[in-house]
Design a protein around this motif. Sequence first.
Motif, PDB file in Angstrom:
ATOM      1  N   UNK A   1       0.846  -1.196   0.000  1.00 53.45           N
ATOM      2  CA  UNK A   1       0.000   0.000   0.000  1.00 53.45           C
ATOM      3  C   UNK A   1       0.882   1.246   0.000  1.00 53.45           C
ATOM      4  N   UNK A   2       0.257   2.402  -0.103  1.00 51.44           N
ATOM      5  CA  UNK A   2       1.016   3.653  -0.187  1.00 51.44           C
ATOM      6  C   UNK A   2       1.990   3.863   0.976  1.00 51.44           C
ATOM      7  N   UNK A   3       1.576   3.635   2.241  1.00 51.06           N
ATOM      8  CA  UNK A   3       2.540   3.825   3.334  1.00 51.06           C
ATOM      9  C   UNK A   3       3.773   2.923   3.203  1.00 51.06           C
ATOM     10  N   UNK A   4       3.560   1.678   2.763  1.00 51.57           N
ATOM     11  CA  UNK A   4       4.683   0.771   2.572  1.00 51.57           C
ATOM     12  C   UNK A   4       5.608   1.233   1.465  1.00 51.57           C
ATOM     13  N   UNK A   5       5.029   1.764   0.393  1.00 50.80           N
ATOM     14  CA  UNK A   5       5.841   2.289  -0.710  1.00 50.80           C
ATOM     15  C   UNK A   5       6.640   3.501  -0.237  1.00 50.80           C
TER      16      UNK A   5
ATOM     17  N   UNK B   1      11.609   5.863   0.869  1.00 56.19           N
ATOM     18  CA  UNK B   1      12.005   6.972   1.747  1.00 56.19           C
ATOM     19  C   UNK B   1      11.529   8.307   1.168  1.00 56.19           C
ATOM     20  N   UNK B   2      10.259   8.367   0.858  1.00 54.51           N
ATOM     21  CA  UNK B   2       9.623   9.597   0.397  1.00 54.51           C
ATOM     22  C   UNK B   2       8.327   9.773   1.181  1.00 54.51           C
TER      23      UNK B   2
ATOM     24  N   UNK C   1       0.622  11.233  -5.037  1.00 48.82           N
ATOM     25  CA  UNK C   1       0.676  12.011  -6.281  1.00 48.82           C
ATOM     26  C   UNK C   1       1.194  11.160  -7.428  1.00 48.82           C
ATOM     27  N   UNK C   2       2.258  10.397  -7.173  1.00 48.29           N
ATOM     28  CA  UNK C   2       2.822   9.538  -8.220  1.00 48.29           C
ATOM     29  C   UNK C   2       1.828   8.463  -8.645  1.00 48.29           C
TER      30      UNK C   2
END
Length: 229
Positions: free
Chosen positions: A168-172, A177-178, A185-186
Amino acid sequence: MTVTVLVADDEEITRTGLRTLLDARPGLDVVGEAADGVEAVSLAERLRPDVVLMDVRMPGADGIEATLRLQSALPDPPKVVVITTFENDDYVYDALRAGASGFVLKRAPVEQIAHAVQLVATTDSVLFPDTVRRLVTARPTPPRPPRGAPALTGRELEILRLMATGLPNPGIADRLVISLETVKTHVSNLLAKLDARNRTQAVILAYECGFVVPGTGPVAPWPQSAGWT
């Protein structure tokens, strides 16, 4: 948060059983039942459920057609979870390509079905990425670019690769490290470029074009021959 659900299946006993089982789960509320795809779309427009639990094999408009109609009929369509008897059914693959977020088997424990419904409603991960991978592997097709042959940035390619693992987004965000907002957005830009309705559809496109390779082999490059960068 209570997740509202519409159950679509042509067998009344199945609809009744699913409604009884899901209504008994905390956080789930079955707001309607549909006997075919046409009724599913009509009820979804009126009831605006968070998730449609959609059988794929129905008379009239089947689950694939109903999923496509939902995407065009509503500005913010409900998530669709396909429920099916056979895991490697071509109908399931086509439903995922049409915009369904994932699928579960009718014989699955009610806990798994309820988890699938809650997952697609409340998170941004790909539902059961290993199963999506198996579906793609069972139906190999020559690599082909999505519509428009979009150019993706290096960061978007990284994120697409991680999406295929189910992160999911938090894991990505943690992996790259962003910030979480940067990831969102990406992902939004990536889905728009691929003309994908959701993350599952984007991942399927990644498999189909050969960028993500099923199994443990290396990830293929973004195909330069298709005019992508």
